[in-house]
Each structure stands twice: as structure tokens, then as C-alpha cells.
Design a protein around this motif. Structure first.
Motif: not given
Length: 419
Positions: A100-125
Motif C-alpha cells: 500500500g505504501t510503495p516507498v516503505l515496501a521498496y525500503a523494506a526489501v532493500a534492507a532485507a537484501g542488504l543485510f542478508t548474511p554471507p553464510l555461503e562465503g562463511g561456510l567455505r571459509a
């Protein structure tokens, strides 16, 4: 084949780290389809759904190497768990706020993507400190590549199950809660808590100051383009040969080929220089893309797609070895995260490129794109062969292991980046 994988999984903490990483990465593997289904359930347009999924992907591509560098600087628990929690909370905001509020939707999914932890690289390390034998680590890299294919195959199915049983909103919430629990399982494990990166030289480029790593990233940008273009080229083919069901079989066949190839590749030890082996694997990958242009009947096309995927996981597993060899001291997690980001960006570029090509020339020219991208990747590897073959500076037997509390002297398969 099975005994080699069983031996690795029987190593202390190995199964926990692998399963925890896969579970922790479920939100990332399912984000695109979960976002699209949720937006449509909320009454949003396909354009909005695609834009939100794209924003998540771009933010994720930016965040992975940044968080990977923070992991190298501050350790895994201090970065991975807060990242998983923040990403999950951001997706929760998106799930409850809706579109309903596009700006909030965009900000939320951007934050979700940005803070996704690098678990894949961490496992290989973590693999070298858990297994400690060069041959086992190489096999673990192959098993890791195969496991990623399983996750990206099973993940979308889990989303559809959650949507059918509950709702698209519930799918977003459940998968992100499960993802946080997976990350928690990894970061509280003894290997993750004990892991410390090697001392690093202060440099704003971080892992990207390695010429060998840059050459590898250049090659895998085009491999990602090849994979992304197949997903688009298969759509008009499927429309003419049976519709969505055929498209689903083609995508599953691509994953099946990668599973088989990765399993076979990891079942034996490979002698020789990994850069040369990667050139052979990429050459075979490019060659196997070409028969897709024949566009036979649906059954034969599924078989050709299986063959097209066979050398993908082996090439990725071989790339893991090269990343470990060429990552500058103290940047191994960041380096692995850059590989993930480059491959993802390449797939997005391939998807965008294949669209106009398909519109102009149909599925035939669409299937020409992966072969061309594979050939360019091979050209990059051929032109940078000396850089990839050169040993990274400081790759010698270390005076002490980063991960050994007793500081026992031991040879490393990779070097100063024991990781």
C-alpha cells in the motif's frame, strides 16, 4: 563416491555447518518467488512485483561483499547473526505493511537484501579448519556446490507449499524465521565462534586487489550471464512445446545436470593446476550449451538441458579452490562473497540481455546467448591464465594456524588464508 561424502559429513561439526548454512540461506534462495507471490496476493501488478524482486537482488549483491569484509574483520557471530535478524525483520515489515505504501515496501526489501548474511562465503571459509585435509576440502567444495543446487530447487517448492497451506504472507514470515534459526545454528557452533581471519593489510580494495581473483570474477560474470539467459530463452520454447509444465521440466533438468556433475566431480581427487582444470570445465560447459540451439521435441530438449548443466557445479567447485588460493591474506570470506555477487549480477545481466534477443530472433537466438557467454568466459580464462596460475603472495606453510588454539604448526592447502 558416497564414501567420500560420508567421510566429510562424519567429521565433527561438518553436517551441522552444511545444513545450518543451507537452512539459513533459504530466505535468499526463495526471496524472488516469495516477493512476487506476495505482491500478487496483495493485488499489486507484475511490474511492481518484478521491481521489488530486482531491488532485493541488487541490494543483496551489494551487501554480500560488504558483510563478507566485516566478517573477516570482526568474526562470524558478530556479523552473521545480526545480519540475519535485521534481514528477517525487514522482510517482516514488508509482509505486514504490504504494498500500500510503495516507498516503505521498496525500503523494506532493500534492507532485507542488504543485510542478508554471507553464510555461503562463511561456510567455505570454515571448511579448511573443520576438515584440515586438502583432498577433503576440495571434495567439500564440490559437495557444497551440489547442495546449493538442491536448495535452489527445493526452496521454491517450499514457498508454494507454504502459500497453498497458509498464505503468501505466511510464506515470507515462516521462511525468514527458519532462516534466522539456520544462521543461529551456524554462528553458535564452535568452528564459527573460534574462526578468525588472518591479519590483513589495510586496503580499500580489500579482496579485489588480487589480480587472480579479478580474472576469476570476470570469467564467472559471463558464466552467470549464460545461466540467466537460459531461463529466459526457455520460455518461448516452452510456449511452443507444452507450456509451463515443459518450462518447469527444463529448469529442473538444468539443476539435475548440475547435481550429477557436481557429485561425480567431487567423488575423486583431481591432480594438476586448478586454473588449467577450470579452463577445461568452462570449455566443456560452453560446448554443452550449443546443442540447445537444435531445439528438438520436449523430451529430447530436457535431456539436452541436463547435459547443459553437467559442468556447472564442477566449474563452481573448481572456482572455490582458486578463490582460496588467490584471496589476499585476511580477505577469504569477502573473496567468496564477491564470487557469489558476480555470479548473481551476471545472471541478472543475462536475463536482461536475453529478453530483447528473444523478441528479435525467437528462442533460437536466445539459446545462442549462453554458448556465446560461455565462449567469452573461456576467452577471459585463456587471456588471464598466467595470472590464475601464479601462486598468491605469501602462500607458504604458516608458523601457526589461525584456527588451532594450540598454535600447532601444520601445512595448509591454501596458505596464509587458512580460514
Amino acid at each position: 563416491m558416497v564414501s567420500g561424502y560420508v567421510e566429510i559429513l562424519r567429521a565433527r561439526h561438518a553436517a551441522r555447518l552444511l545444513v545450518g548454512t543451507l537452512v539459513g540461506r533459504l530466505p535468499n534462495a526463495t526471496a524472488a518467488i516469495a516477493i512476487v507471490l506476495f505482491v500478487r496476493a496483495e493485488g499489486g501488478s507484475y511490474s511492481l512485483a518484478g521491481a521489488l524482486a530486482a531491488v532485493y537482488g541488487v541490494a543483496n549483491a551489494v551487501g554480500q561483499p560488504v558483510l563478507g569484509r566485516l566478517v573477516d574483520l570482526h568474526g562470524q557471530p558478530r556479523v552473521q547473526l545480526p545480519g540475519a535478524v535485521l534481514s528477517g525483520l525487514a522482510m517482516g515489515v514488508f509482509a505486514f505493511a504490504g504494498v500500500g505504501t510503495p516507498v516503505l515496501a521498496y525500503a523494506a526489501v532493500a534492507a532485507a537484501g542488504l543485510f542478508t548474511p554471507p553464510l555461503e562465503g562463511g561456510l567455505r571459509a570454515l571448511w579448511p579448519s573443520v576438515l584440515r585435509k586438502e583432498d577433503q576440502v576440495h571434495t567439500a567444495y564440490a559437495m557444497d556446490a551440489v547442495a546449493q543446487e538442491v536448495m535452489f530447487t527445493v526452496g521454491p517448492l517450499l514457498v508454494t507449499v507454504c502459500v497453498s497451506l497458509w498464505s503468501a504472507q505466511a510464506a515470507l514470515l515462516v521462511l525468514n524465521v527458519v532462516g534466522v534459526l539456520g544462521a543461529l545454528s551456524v554462528v553458535v557452533s564452535p568452528p564459527s565462534r573460534a574462526w578468525r581471519s588472518a591479519p590483513r593489510e589495510a586496503h580499500w580494495l580489500g579482496a579485489l586487489r588480487s589480480p587472480g581473483l579479478l580474472a576469476l570474477l570476470g570469467a564467472f560474470l559471463f558464466i552467470g550471464m549464460a545461466l540467466g539467459s537460459i531461463t529466459v530463452a526457455a520460455v518461448p520454447y516452452a510456449d511452443e512445446h507444452g507450456g509451463d509444465a515443459v518450462y518447469g521440466w527444463l529448469m529442473a533438468a538444468l539443476g539435475l545436470g548440475a547435481l550429477v556433475g557436481g557429485a561425480v566431480y567431487g567423488a575423486r581427487q583431481w591432480a594438476g593446476e586448478p586454473g588449467r582444470r577450470l579452463r577445461v570445465l568452462v570449455a566443456l560447459l560452453a560446448v554443452c550449451y550449443l546443442p540447445l540451439m537444435l531445439m528438438p521435441g520436449a523430451f529430447a530438449m530436457v535431456l539436452l538441458t541436463v547435459v547443459a548443466g553437467v559442468f556447472l557445479a564442477p566449474a563452481i567447485a573448481c572456482a572455490f579452490v582458486l578463490v582460496d588460493l588467490h584471496a589476499p591474506r585476511g580477505t577469504v570470506t569477502e573473496a567468496f562473497s564477491w564470487l557469489v555477487t558476480t555470479f548473481t549480477v551476471g545472471a541478472s545481466v543475462g536475463t536482461g540481455l536475453a529478453g530483447p534477443v528473444v523478441e528479435a530472433g525467437g528462442a533460437l537466438w536466445g539459446f545462442a546467448v549462453p554458448g556465446a557467454a560461455g565462449a567469452v568466459s573461456l576467452l577471459v580464462l585463456a587471456c588471464t591464465g598466467r595470472v590464475l596460475a601464479a601462486p598468491a603472495r605469501g602462500k607458504v606453510v604458516a608458523a601457526s594456524s589461525e584456527n588451532d588454539p594450540n598454535r600447532a604448526v601444520e601445512p595448509r592447502f591454501s596458505s596464509g588464508d587458512r580460514a
